[in-house]
Scaffold this motif. Structure first.
Motif, PDB file in Angstrom:
ATOM      1  N   ILE A  94       0.921  -0.955  -0.167  1.00 20.20           N
ATOM      2  CA  ILE A  94      -0.243   0.012   0.100  1.00 20.20           C
ATOM      3  C   ILE A  94       0.784   1.198   0.038  1.00 20.20           C
ATOM      4  O   ILE A  94       1.563   1.298   0.985  1.00 20.20           O
ATOM      5  N   GLY A  95       1.092   2.429  -1.118  1.00 17.39           N
ATOM      6  CA  GLY A  95       1.297   3.822  -1.291  1.00 17.39           C
ATOM      7  C   GLY A  95       0.883   4.142  -2.048  1.00 17.39           C
ATOM      8  O   GLY A  95      -0.014   3.962  -2.596  1.00 17.39           O
ATOM      9  N   THR A  96       1.872   4.964  -2.510  1.00 21.22           N
ATOM     10  CA  THR A  96       1.295   6.303  -3.278  1.00 21.22           C
ATOM     11  C   THR A  96       2.911   6.113  -4.778  1.00 21.22           C
ATOM     12  O   THR A  96       3.249   5.216  -4.721  1.00 21.22           O
ATOM     13  N   ALA A  97       2.090   6.285  -5.939  1.00 23.71           N
ATOM     14  CA  ALA A  97       2.818   5.306  -7.116  1.00 23.71           C
ATOM     15  C   ALA A  97       4.328   6.177  -6.493  1.00 23.71           C
ATOM     16  O   ALA A  97       4.690   5.331  -7.201  1.00 23.71           O
ATOM     17  N   GLU A  98       4.669   7.532  -6.015  1.00 27.40           N
ATOM     18  CA  GLU A  98       5.732   7.853  -5.358  1.00 27.40           C
ATOM     19  C   GLU A  98       6.820   6.340  -5.293  1.00 27.40           C
ATOM     20  O   GLU A  98       7.512   6.540  -4.773  1.00 27.40           O
ATOM     21  N   THR A  99       6.231   6.279  -3.673  1.00 25.62           N
ATOM     22  CA  THR A  99       6.849   5.523  -2.403  1.00 25.62           C
ATOM     23  C   THR A  99       7.636   4.192  -3.392  1.00 25.62           C
ATOM     24  O   THR A  99       7.842   3.225  -3.058  1.00 25.62           O
ATOM     25  N   HIS A 100       6.145   3.580  -4.264  1.00 23.63           N
ATOM     26  CA  HIS A 100       6.364   2.274  -5.073  1.00 23.63           C
ATOM     27  C   HIS A 100       7.741   2.886  -6.118  1.00 23.63           C
ATOM     28  O   HIS A 100       8.397   1.674  -6.024  1.00 23.63           O
ATOM     29  N   HIS A 138      11.714  -7.410   4.531  1.00 24.39           N
ATOM     30  CA  HIS A 138      10.486  -6.914   3.981  1.00 24.39           C
ATOM     31  C   HIS A 138       9.657  -7.292   4.790  1.00 24.39           C
ATOM     32  O   HIS A 138       8.406  -8.074   5.213  1.00 24.39           O
ATOM     33  N   ASN A 139      10.190  -6.368   5.952  1.00 27.90           N
ATOM     34  CA  ASN A 139       9.311  -6.372   7.183  1.00 27.90           C
ATOM     35  C   ASN A 139       8.151  -5.309   7.953  1.00 27.90           C
ATOM     36  O   ASN A 139       7.884  -4.898   8.939  1.00 27.90           O
ATOM     37  N   ASP A 140       7.568  -4.061   6.593  1.00 26.31           N
ATOM     38  CA  ASP A 140       6.591  -3.340   6.700  1.00 26.31           C
ATOM     39  C   ASP A 140       5.786  -3.752   6.985  1.00 26.31           C
ATOM     40  O   ASP A 140       4.883  -4.576   6.175  1.00 26.31           O
ATOM     41  N   PRO A 141       4.535  -2.600   7.969  1.00 25.26           N
ATOM     42  CA  PRO A 141       2.958  -3.139   8.224  1.00 25.26           C
ATOM     43  C   PRO A 141       2.208  -2.769   7.048  1.00 25.26           C
ATOM     44  O   PRO A 141       1.450  -3.383   7.231  1.00 25.26           O
ATOM     45  N   ASN A 142       2.308  -2.071   5.397  1.00 22.99           N
ATOM     46  CA  ASN A 142       2.007  -1.637   4.575  1.00 22.99           C
ATOM     47  C   ASN A 142       2.322  -2.385   3.213  1.00 22.99           C
ATOM     48  O   ASN A 142       1.131  -2.562   2.141  1.00 22.99           O
ATOM     49  N   SER A 143       2.941  -3.892   3.845  1.00 27.08           N
ATOM     50  CA  SER A 143       3.316  -3.997   3.056  1.00 27.08           C
ATOM     51  C   SER A 143       3.642  -6.573   3.363  1.00 27.08           C
ATOM     52  O   SER A 143       4.404  -6.091   4.648  1.00 27.08           O
ATOM     53  N   ALA A 144       3.496  -6.939   1.993  1.00 22.98           N
ATOM     54  CA  ALA A 144       3.558  -8.608   1.827  1.00 22.98           C
ATOM     55  C   ALA A 144       4.119  -9.247   1.122  1.00 22.98           C
ATOM     56  O   ALA A 144       3.785  -8.878  -0.074  1.00 22.98           O
ATOM     57  N   LEU A 145       4.996  -9.671   1.055  1.00 21.66           N
ATOM     58  CA  LEU A 145       6.042 -10.402   0.015  1.00 21.66           C
ATOM     59  C   LEU A 145       6.061 -11.621   0.312  1.00 21.66           C
ATOM     60  O   LEU A 145       6.304 -11.705   1.494  1.00 21.66           O
ATOM     61  N   LEU A 146       5.215 -12.022  -0.756  1.00 20.97           N
ATOM     62  CA  LEU A 146       5.162 -13.316  -0.788  1.00 20.97           C
ATOM     63  C   LEU A 146       5.410 -14.714  -1.860  1.00 20.97           C
ATOM     64  O   LEU A 146       4.962 -13.934  -3.098  1.00 20.97           O
ATOM     65  N   TRP A 156      -5.054  -2.086   7.967  1.00 27.49           N
ATOM     66  CA  TRP A 156      -4.564  -1.028   7.734  1.00 27.49           C
ATOM     67  C   TRP A 156      -5.493  -0.073   8.251  1.00 27.49           C
ATOM     68  O   TRP A 156      -6.363  -0.229   7.833  1.00 27.49           O
ATOM     69  N   LYS A 157      -4.500   1.334   9.156  1.00 25.29           N
ATOM     70  CA  LYS A 157      -6.027   2.411   9.487  1.00 25.29           C
ATOM     71  C   LYS A 157      -5.247   3.093   8.320  1.00 25.29           C
ATOM     72  O   LYS A 157      -4.523   4.173   8.196  1.00 25.29           O
ATOM     73  N   PHE A 158      -6.731   3.550   7.584  1.00 23.65           N
ATOM     74  CA  PHE A 158      -6.197   4.337   6.175  1.00 23.65           C
ATOM     75  C   PHE A 158      -6.620   6.571   6.371  1.00 23.65           C
ATOM     76  O   PHE A 158      -7.018   5.926   6.905  1.00 23.65           O
ATOM     77  N   ALA A 159      -5.603   7.168   6.336  1.00 21.64           N
ATOM     78  CA  ALA A 159      -5.938   8.105   6.378  1.00 21.64           C
ATOM     79  C   ALA A 159      -6.739   9.276   6.249  1.00 21.64           C
ATOM     80  O   ALA A 159      -7.796   8.622   5.459  1.00 21.64           O
ATOM     81  N   ASP A 160      -6.915  10.415   6.149  1.00 15.69           N
ATOM     82  CA  ASP A 160      -7.934  10.813   5.633  1.00 15.69           C
ATOM     83  C   ASP A 160      -7.758  11.054   4.151  1.00 15.69           C
ATOM     84  O   ASP A 160      -8.728  11.782   3.721  1.00 15.69           O
ATOM     85  N   ASP A 161      -6.605  11.232   4.195  1.00 14.62           N
ATOM     86  CA  ASP A 161      -6.554  11.923   2.389  1.00 14.62           C
ATOM     87  C   ASP A 161      -5.381  11.088   1.756  1.00 14.62           C
ATOM     88  O   ASP A 161      -4.671   9.924   2.622  1.00 14.62           O
ATOM     89  N   GLY A 162      -4.955  11.550   0.247  1.00 14.60           N
ATOM     90  CA  GLY A 162      -4.428  10.639  -0.668  1.00 14.60           C
ATOM     91  C   GLY A 162      -4.439  10.084  -1.160  1.00 14.60           C
ATOM     92  O   GLY A 162      -5.686   9.504  -1.002  1.00 14.60           O
ATOM     93  N   GLU A 163      -3.856  10.229  -2.831  1.00 16.42           N
ATOM     94  CA  GLU A 163      -3.842   8.595  -3.571  1.00 16.42           C
ATOM     95  C   GLU A 163      -3.387   7.809  -3.195  1.00 16.42           C
ATOM     96  O   GLU A 163      -2.011   7.502  -3.588  1.00 16.42           O
ATOM     97  N   LEU A 164      -4.102   7.128  -3.408  1.00 19.85           N
ATOM     98  CA  LEU A 164      -2.934   5.728  -2.960  1.00 19.85           C
ATOM     99  C   LEU A 164      -3.300   4.492  -4.153  1.00 19.85           C
ATOM    100  O   LEU A 164      -4.484   4.295  -4.765  1.00 19.85           O
ATOM    101  N   GLU A 165      -2.108   3.229  -4.204  1.00 20.65           N
ATOM    102  CA  GLU A 165      -2.434   1.885  -4.584  1.00 20.65           C
ATOM    103  C   GLU A 165      -1.526   0.819  -3.782  1.00 20.65           C
ATOM    104  O   GLU A 165      -1.514   1.390  -3.226  1.00 20.65           O
ATOM    105  N   PHE A 166      -2.568   0.011  -4.158  1.00 18.39           N
ATOM    106  CA  PHE A 166      -2.112  -1.123  -4.119  1.00 18.39           C
ATOM    107  C   PHE A 166      -1.264  -2.231  -4.807  1.00 18.39           C
ATOM    108  O   PHE A 166      -1.427  -1.750  -6.738  1.00 18.39           O
TER     109      PHE A 166
END
Length: 185
Positions: A94-100, A138-146, A156-166
């Motif tokens: 879970i993140g933004t295009a930039e974080t991906h 790879h132990n970040d709480p917003n990510s699973a590598l399988l 995951w608890k979602f914030a009030d704003d932001g354009e997100l992708e999975f």
């Protein structure tokens, strides 16, 4: 935005195969795979099981997700039950295009160091010290590598704003279309 299912294209397959076989020209920079995957307040925060309002099951295939789009409410805590139903290693992040984009560089480094192969993950190598106590875990709480047939859960608890992708940031997968829109209502 409707995300179409895309089977790993020939170009993406060649890119992934080349990366897995020969590595890439990406320079090695000792960094931590366990930091800055976008789990900052702009996209939300790890959720508590006691706050979960619903569960969303996500299946990862080669090279798409089911469902392809996800809608959540502001402030909602969701339990994602993720299963890799494909034949390759996949990620749900879970993140933004930039974080991906930034995370894809870290994932390439994992390939270059033999941590990731097309169909398996060397979890012992993930613990390898990359310098300054940084690892490729790879132990970040917003990510699973399988690996294929593995499953995981993300609260995951979602914030009030932001354009997100999975998205799947395994080299070649995002570019082949393995991402989906995450809408906050």
């Amino acid at each position: 935005m409707k995300i179409k299912r895309t089977i790993l294209s020939s170009a993406a397959s060649i890119t992934l195969l080349a990366a897995l076989t020969f590595g890439s020209a990406v320079a090695f920079a000792a960094g931590s795979h366990d930091e800055s995957h976008g789990h900052k307040s702009a996209i939300g925060a790890p959720g508590e099981a006691s706050e979960v309002s619903r569960t969303i099951e996500v299946k990862m295939f080669d090279n798409y997700y089911e469902p392809e789009e996800i809608s959540v409410k502001k402030g909602e805590t969701v339990l994602f039950k993720i299963t890799n139903a494909g034949e390759f290693v996949h990620e749900f992040n879970i993140g933004t295009a930039e974080t991906h984009a930034a995370h894809q560089e870290e994932m390439m480094m994992m390939v270059e160091h033999g941590v990731l192969e097309a169909d398996k993950i060397n979890r012992e190598m993930m613990k390898m010290d990359m310098g300054n106590g940084k690892t490729m875990e790879h132990n970040d709480p917003n990510s699973a590598l399988l690996a294929p047939k593995e499953a995981a859960e993300i609260f995951w608890k979602f914030a009030d704003d932001g354009e997100l992708e999975f998205a799947c940031n395994v080299p070649g997968h995002y570019d082949a279309g393995m991402m989906g829109e995450l809408t906050i209502q």
